[in-house]
Design a protein around this motif. Sequence first.
Motif, PDB file in Angstrom:
ATOM      1  N   GLU A   9       0.835  -1.205   0.000  1.00 21.70           N
ATOM      2  CA  GLU A   9       0.000   0.000   0.000  1.00 21.70           C
ATOM      3  C   GLU A   9       0.870   1.256   0.000  1.00 21.70           C
ATOM      4  OE1 GLU A   9      -3.285   2.227  -0.365  1.00 21.70           O
ATOM      5  OE2 GLU A   9      -3.311   0.037  -0.348  1.00 21.70           O
ATOM      6  N   LEU A  10       1.911   1.274   0.837  1.00 20.92           N
ATOM      7  CA  LEU A  10       2.805   2.432   0.881  1.00 20.92           C
ATOM      8  C   LEU A  10       3.589   2.553  -0.418  1.00 20.92           C
ATOM      9  CD1 LEU A  10       3.867   4.863   2.382  1.00 20.92           C
ATOM     10  CD2 LEU A  10       5.474   3.359   3.585  1.00 20.92           C
ATOM     11  N   ALA A  11       4.031   1.440  -0.978  1.00 25.34           N
ATOM     12  CA  ALA A  11       4.743   1.475  -2.259  1.00 25.34           C
ATOM     13  C   ALA A  11       3.839   2.051  -3.350  1.00 25.34           C
ATOM     14  CB  ALA A  11       5.224   0.072  -2.641  1.00 25.34           C
ATOM     15  N   LYS A  12       2.574   1.694  -3.335  1.00 22.13           N
ATOM     16  CA  LYS A  12       1.614   2.214  -4.309  1.00 22.13           C
ATOM     17  C   LYS A  12       1.457   3.726  -4.154  1.00 22.13           C
ATOM     18  CE  LYS A  12      -3.244   1.730  -5.556  1.00 22.13           C
ATOM     19  NZ  LYS A  12      -4.498   1.071  -5.228  1.00 22.13           N
ATOM     20  N   ILE A  13       1.328   4.187  -2.921  1.00 20.40           N
ATOM     21  CA  ILE A  13       1.205   5.623  -2.649  1.00 20.40           C
ATOM     22  C   ILE A  13       2.446   6.361  -3.136  1.00 20.40           C
ATOM     23  CG2 ILE A  13       1.165   7.356  -0.791  1.00 20.40           C
ATOM     24  CD1 ILE A  13      -0.615   5.311   0.770  1.00 20.40           C
ATOM     25  N   LEU A  14       3.619   5.836  -2.777  1.00 20.07           N
ATOM     26  CA  LEU A  14       4.867   6.488  -3.168  1.00 20.07           C
ATOM     27  C   LEU A  14       5.059   6.478  -4.682  1.00 20.07           C
ATOM     28  CD1 LEU A  14       7.168   5.266  -0.299  1.00 20.07           C
ATOM     29  CD2 LEU A  14       6.729   7.652  -0.907  1.00 20.07           C
ATOM     30  N   ASP A  38       6.316   0.971  10.045  1.00 19.26           N
ATOM     31  CA  ASP A  38       7.415   0.523  10.895  1.00 19.26           C
ATOM     32  C   ASP A  38       8.719   0.502  10.101  1.00 19.26           C
ATOM     33  OD1 ASP A  38       9.126  -0.645  12.709  1.00 19.26           O
ATOM     34  OD2 ASP A  38       7.963  -2.473  12.952  1.00 19.26           O
ATOM     35  N   VAL A  39       9.715   1.188  10.596  1.00 21.97           N
ATOM     36  CA  VAL A  39      11.008   1.272   9.913  1.00 21.97           C
ATOM     37  C   VAL A  39      11.642  -0.105   9.706  1.00 21.97           C
ATOM     38  CG1 VAL A  39      12.438   1.635  11.956  1.00 21.97           C
ATOM     39  CG2 VAL A  39      13.120   2.648   9.789  1.00 21.97           C
ATOM     40  N   ALA A  40      11.239  -1.090  10.479  1.00 23.68           N
ATOM     41  CA  ALA A  40      11.770  -2.450  10.305  1.00 23.68           C
ATOM     42  C   ALA A  40      11.424  -3.012   8.926  1.00 23.68           C
ATOM     43  CB  ALA A  40      11.231  -3.370  11.399  1.00 23.68           C
ATOM     44  N   GLY A  41      10.418  -2.452   8.277  1.00 29.24           N
ATOM     45  CA  GLY A  41      10.024  -2.925   6.950  1.00 29.24           C
ATOM     46  C   GLY A  41      10.644  -2.141   5.806  1.00 29.24           C
ATOM     47  N   LEU A  42      11.649  -1.320   6.113  1.00 33.56           N
ATOM     48  CA  LEU A  42      12.245  -0.459   5.095  1.00 33.56           C
ATOM     49  C   LEU A  42      12.810  -1.242   3.909  1.00 33.56           C
ATOM     50  CD1 LEU A  42      12.833   2.450   4.329  1.00 33.56           C
ATOM     51  CD2 LEU A  42      15.010   2.258   5.523  1.00 33.56           C
ATOM     52  N   ASP A  43      13.520  -2.334   4.171  1.00 36.42           N
ATOM     53  CA  ASP A  43      14.076  -3.132   3.067  1.00 36.42           C
ATOM     54  C   ASP A  43      12.973  -3.664   2.171  1.00 36.42           C
ATOM     55  OD1 ASP A  43      16.714  -2.713   3.834  1.00 36.42           O
ATOM     56  OD2 ASP A  43      16.823  -4.565   4.999  1.00 36.42           O
ATOM     57  N   ALA A  44      11.906  -4.150   2.768  1.00 41.92           N
ATOM     58  CA  ALA A  44      10.779  -4.672   1.989  1.00 41.92           C
ATOM     59  C   ALA A  44      10.129  -3.552   1.175  1.00 41.92           C
ATOM     60  CB  ALA A  44       9.752  -5.337   2.903  1.00 41.92           C
ATOM     61  N   LEU A  45      10.042  -2.361   1.749  1.00 41.28           N
ATOM     62  CA  LEU A  45       9.471  -1.221   1.033  1.00 41.28           C
ATOM     63  C   LEU A  45      10.328  -0.865  -0.174  1.00 41.28           C
ATOM     64  CD1 LEU A  45       7.427   1.058   0.713  1.00 41.28           C
ATOM     65  CD2 LEU A  45       8.800   2.396   2.337  1.00 41.28           C
ATOM     66  N   TYR A  46      11.639  -0.795   0.014  1.00 49.18           N
ATOM     67  CA  TYR A  46      12.532  -0.482  -1.103  1.00 49.18           C
ATOM     68  C   TYR A  46      12.434  -1.547  -2.190  1.00 49.18           C
ATOM     69  CZ  TYR A  46      14.893   3.669   0.739  1.00 49.18           C
ATOM     70  OH  TYR A  46      15.177   4.953   1.165  1.00 49.18           O
ATOM     71  N   GLU A  47      12.306  -2.809  -1.802  1.00 45.48           N
ATOM     72  CA  GLU A  47      12.142  -3.884  -2.782  1.00 45.48           C
ATOM     73  C   GLU A  47      10.829  -3.719  -3.550  1.00 45.48           C
ATOM     74  OE1 GLU A  47      12.528  -7.636  -0.769  1.00 45.48           O
ATOM     75  OE2 GLU A  47      14.590  -7.199  -0.141  1.00 45.48           O
ATOM     76  N   ALA A  48       9.763  -3.355  -2.846  1.00 43.07           N
ATOM     77  CA  ALA A  48       8.465  -3.149  -3.494  1.00 43.07           C
ATOM     78  C   ALA A  48       8.519  -1.962  -4.456  1.00 43.07           C
ATOM     79  CB  ALA A  48       7.378  -2.952  -2.444  1.00 43.07           C
TER      80      ALA A  48
END
Length: 65
Positions: A9-14, A38-48
């Motif tokens: 969802e955040l990747a879509k927004i960004l 949660d900053v712990a998911g930063l790697d997953a966000l960058y991958e998305a």
Amino acid sequence: MRKLSQTEELAKILASRARHHLLTPEQVSRAMEEQEYDVAGLDALYEALEARGIRVEAVSYTHLT
């Protein structure tokens, strides 16, 4: 239709905010705060984001001088 994960969802927004498939770290940080991500998911966000063709890069102003 499946529900998007918080990361997707955040990747879509960004991705919708990206200009020329590019975001700054500041844009990502601001969106994370807005969404209480949660900053712990930063790697997953960058991958998305990468999977969507979005790069995160610091903007360099050296070419302006």
